[in-house]
Design a protein around this motif. Structure first.
Motif, PDB file in Angstrom:
ATOM      1  N   PHE A 314      53.374  16.629  19.882  1.00  0.00           N
ATOM      2  CA  PHE A 314      53.471  15.975  21.184  1.00  0.00           C
ATOM      3  C   PHE A 314      54.788  15.219  21.336  1.00  0.00           C
ATOM      4  CE2 PHE A 314      48.590  15.735  21.240  1.00  0.00           C
ATOM      5  CZ  PHE A 314      48.507  16.938  21.909  1.00  0.00           C
ATOM      6  N   TRP A 315      55.237  14.555  20.270  1.00  0.00           N
ATOM      7  CA  TRP A 315      56.479  13.789  20.388  1.00  0.00           C
ATOM      8  C   TRP A 315      57.678  14.709  20.569  1.00  0.00           C
ATOM      9  CZ3 TRP A 315      54.044  10.275  22.098  1.00  0.00           C
ATOM     10  CH2 TRP A 315      53.133   9.464  21.446  1.00  0.00           C
ATOM     11  N   ALA A 316      57.643  15.884  19.958  1.00  0.00           N
ATOM     12  CA  ALA A 316      58.720  16.848  20.195  1.00  0.00           C
ATOM     13  C   ALA A 316      58.758  17.243  21.667  1.00  0.00           C
ATOM     14  CB  ALA A 316      58.535  18.075  19.306  1.00  0.00           C
ATOM     15  N   PHE A 317      57.572  17.415  22.253  1.00  0.00           N
ATOM     16  CA  PHE A 317      57.494  17.731  23.679  1.00  0.00           C
ATOM     17  C   PHE A 317      58.000  16.560  24.523  1.00  0.00           C
ATOM     18  CE2 PHE A 317      54.977  17.199  27.579  1.00  0.00           C
ATOM     19  CZ  PHE A 317      55.401  18.327  28.278  1.00  0.00           C
ATOM     20  N   VAL A 318      57.562  15.341  24.194  1.00  0.00           N
ATOM     21  CA  VAL A 318      58.002  14.155  24.944  1.00  0.00           C
ATOM     22  C   VAL A 318      59.514  14.009  24.865  1.00  0.00           C
ATOM     23  CG1 VAL A 318      57.928  11.626  24.974  1.00  0.00           C
ATOM     24  CG2 VAL A 318      55.806  12.939  24.745  1.00  0.00           C
ATOM     25  N   ASP A 319      60.082  14.233  23.679  1.00  0.00           N
ATOM     26  CA  ASP A 319      61.537  14.139  23.539  1.00  0.00           C
ATOM     27  C   ASP A 319      62.243  15.155  24.433  1.00  0.00           C
ATOM     28  OD1 ASP A 319      61.272  12.085  21.730  1.00  0.00           O
ATOM     29  OD2 ASP A 319      61.506  13.356  19.954  1.00  0.00           O
ATOM     30  N   ALA A 320      61.682  16.369  24.519  1.00  0.00           N
ATOM     31  CA  ALA A 320      62.292  17.400  25.369  1.00  0.00           C
ATOM     32  C   ALA A 320      62.242  16.998  26.838  1.00  0.00           C
ATOM     33  CB  ALA A 320      61.580  18.732  25.157  1.00  0.00           C
ATOM     34  N   VAL A 321      61.123  16.388  27.255  1.00  0.00           N
ATOM     35  CA  VAL A 321      61.023  15.919  28.643  1.00  0.00           C
ATOM     36  C   VAL A 321      62.017  14.787  28.878  1.00  0.00           C
ATOM     37  CG1 VAL A 321      59.508  14.831  30.344  1.00  0.00           C
ATOM     38  CG2 VAL A 321      58.619  16.624  28.859  1.00  0.00           C
TER      39      VAL A 321
END
Length: 702
Positions: A314-321
């Protein structure tokens, strides 16, 4: 005692707005990477919903789970308990620094306050907490090893004591108290939390959907505001999400070397601080992540002991956003994707059976295997599961609903956590696979919880079975729920019903005649039977014998139809079909079948069920299913918009036709799920209808 405000007439549960991810500044690549990662890392994803600014960018459920079926969220329940305390503080019915014993009418010799309970700072050690159990009196009476307010230890008995305080102050169950204040304003429907000695657990046991979690997380991220209304006080939300407790020494999930541990960043009022924002957090990976700086929420249900790996994804996704937001990428919907273009429930990507094969049995967990049996049965198997009952298993997910009375062996005693006598049902789904080495792998999933059982029959016939992740507090008994948890609600302007396989079981006649036809023409009967269901006979013949003159096919189909119409021996009603049609008698509905009118009349009469006044049969269409023509014609005759109608179908061709018509589809029977309908039910007994008071139909699906 101040009475709770009465709930107004139940509000319509208006859906969250679905928007193109690109319009919300969420990159397509990040969504795809997240969905793939959750499956490929064997994190056993069940349901996922991502929203920004309260609008849904993406949602999906991995078969056999469903977005609209509530499931056990374990300790994510605690956040709702804290919110109940916040409402009591707002109403000046308690103060956070009040003695817990004073509110409960119990001795409080160690000065434990409401705030100590909220922050899990009662001073008790983990060993003490385990010994205390769900007993508020014992919690308050046990001398803590540390002064209250100075020592954090994860403390579910403290959360249960908070629920007991809500009931002591209000005279209501906690979720009843929350109904007019929180659940109705958020649009969260009827839900269930289990109880201990008549007091809702508070620490666990709430059954929610990812949509419910998203609504709650959106409200929390907006300081208590939901759709322009202040649902909870901003002062309490601000206090609730502070890191009141130091959790650096907490013995939680293990982080990778050099990685920030998300359980070491502090604890608020029944919420965890995260490296981004804060979160509702339940065992085995039940999450609602709130990222205020990006106005982003992630609601998720899954099943893994490596929950730090789930958060890492999830944090990898949040970082991408975050990177996309900083870069100011154009929110051009024409360059983006819609959620329907991403993996969705029923599509091959979410139903990743290969990733399920990587899930393993937790050998150290206790599992009752006495009486376990897996038997071959036709094109599948029959599984006798101790404590549960007998389940059909095939190579597609097959749903089953079993009550305590169906259990092969009754438990000697019921765990105290299941104190509600209405908690009788298990809602399961099973799937099996014959493997190349001669063994058989079967997964049995409880679709109202994170839990599954894995059964393996080795090539030599020996069996082994066990939990992938065992339920907390017991076995199958602690997973039993009342029917409200398995119930799904929908509204429709009309119900459009298929006949064969949906209302009428005619498979004996159909298979006998088409098998003989196939043999006569040198065609493999198994292949014939795999394509004919839902199609008109002449279209099936044309597919099987494409080089034959059409006039020959039409003539031969006429002969076959005559034989089918004349042979009604063995034609019976599908379970619940008669009651469903009687319930629809005064409601808008139609029959839509690929059979001729004469054949439909003969089969409905043989089955002893009522023929609907509106029927679209083979004579009324040019193209049969999977073309949507028949369903669209029925909608026109009834005067309803296609999008407002619901189809009931059993075959892949019929389900495809309903979806192509822009309609929602209830898939009925053991093979329907593989075709990706909107909902699935085992038979017509699971479909209940009533007048919605506005000329349409209110459906309840078990």
């Amino acid at each position: 005692m101040t009475p709770s405000p009465q709930s107004p007439r139940p509000r319509p549960r208006s859906p969250l707005m679905r928007r193109d991810p690109a319009a919300l500044g969420i990159p397509q690549a990040a969504l795809l990477a997240l969905a793939d990662r959750l499956a490929e890392e064997s994190l056993d994803p069940h349901a996922l919903l991502i929203a920004r600014g309260g609008d849904v960018a993406f949602e999906t459920a991995w078969a056999p789970y469903a977005l609209d079926r509530p499931a056990l969220v374990y300790s994510a329940s605690k956040t709702y308990t804290a919110l109940a305390i916040g409402y009591l503080a707002d109403e000046r019915r308690l103060r956070l620094d009040d003695s817990a014993g004073m509110l409960l009418g119990l001795p409080d010799p160690h000065g434990i306050t409401v705030r100590h309970l909220l922050t899990m700072n009662t001073g008790h050690t983990g060993a003490q907490i385990e010994a205390i159990g769900m007993d508020p009196a014992r919690l308050l009476a046990t001398g803590p090893s540390h002064a209250p307010g100075t020592f954090f230890a994860y403390n579910s008995p403290a959360s249960h004591a908070l629920s007991a305080i809500v009931t002591a102050v209000t005279g209501e169950r906690m979720t009843d108290y929350l109904r007019p204040r929180l659940l109705d304003p958020l649009g969260i429907g009827e839900r269930w939390m289990d109880s201990v000695d008549g007091i809702q657990t508070g620490a666990s046991g709430f059954h929610l959907t990812v949509d419910d979690l998203t609504r709650t997380a959106t409200m929390l991220g907006a300081g208590g505001v939901f759709r322009g209304t202040q649902v909870a006080s901003d002062w309490f939300i601000e206090e609730m999400t502070r890191p009141w407790s130091n959790t650096a020494a907490f013995d939680g999930p293990v982080a990778a070397a050099g990685e920030v541990n998300d359980w070491a960043l502090g604890y608020g009022y029944q919420v965890w601080r995260s490296r981004h924002g804060f979160r509702l957090d339940g065992a085995a990976g039940q999450f609602a992540l709130v990222v205020p700086e990006l106005d982003l929420t992630i609601a998720y249900q899954g099943a893994t002991l490596d929950t730090q790996a789930t958060l890492r994804a999830f944090w990898a996704f949040v970082d991408a956003v975050g990177v996309a937001s900083v870069a100011g990428e154009a929110a051009d919907a024409s360059e983006g994707i819609y959620a329907s273009e991403l993996p969705a429930a029923g599509d091959p990507a979410p139903d990743t059976w290969s990733s399920r094969e990587r899930l393993t049995i937790m050998t150290e967990a206790s599992f009752e295997a006495d009486g376990l049996m897996l038997s071959d049965a036709g094109d599948g198997w029959t599984l006798a599961l101790p404590g549960v009952g007998t389940l059909p298993v095939s190579d597609a997910w097959t749903a089953a609903r079993l009550s305590r009375g169906d259990a092969l062996s009754a438990p000697s005693s019921r765990p105290e956590a299941v104190a509600d006598p209405a908690a009788d049902d298990l809602r399961l789904a099973a799937r099996g696979e014959q493997r190349s080495d001669g063994s058989v792998l079967v997964h049995v999933v409880d679709t109202t919880s994170p839990h599954r059982v894995i059964v393996i029959r080795e090539a030599d016939g020996s069996l082994r079975a066990g939990w992938h992740i065992p339920p907390i507090g017991g076995g199958w008994e602690v997973l039993r729920v009342p029917s409200v948890v398995t119930r799904r609600l929908a509204r429709s302007s009309a119900l459009l019903l298929d006949m064969d396989g949906t209302l009428v079981d005619s498979h004996a006649v159909v298979e006998r005649l088409w098998t003989q036809w196939s043999i006569d023409h040198g065609i493999d009967p198994a292949y014939t039977l795999s394509i004919i269901h839902g199609r008109q006979g002449q279209e099936s013949m044309a597919l099987l014998l494409p080089d034959r003159p059409p006039e020959v096919t039409i003539a031969e189909n006429r002969e076959l139809l005559a034989a089918e119409t004349a042979q009604t021996e063995g034609v019976v009603a599908i379970a619940g079909a008669g009651a469903l049609l009687e319930g629809l008698k005064t409601l808008p509905h139609a029959l839509v079948t690929s059979a001729t009118r004469a054949l439909a009349d003969a089969r409905m009469e043989a089955a002893g069920i009522r023929m609907p006044a509106v029927a679209v049969t083979a004579e009324d269409v040019v193209r049969s299913k999977p073309d949507p023509e028949g369903f669209l014609a029925a909608a026109r005759r009834l005067g309803v918009e296609p999008a407002d109608a619901i189809v009931v179908e059993d075959s892949a061709n019929g389900i495809a036709a309903g979806l192509a018509a822009g309609m929602r589809v209830i898939g009925i029977g053991p093979h329907a799920a593989a075709a990706g309908p909107t909902w699935t039910v085992p038979d017509a007994t699971a479909i209940h209808v009533q007048d919605d008071g506005d000329g349409g139909i209110r459906l309840t699906l078990d």
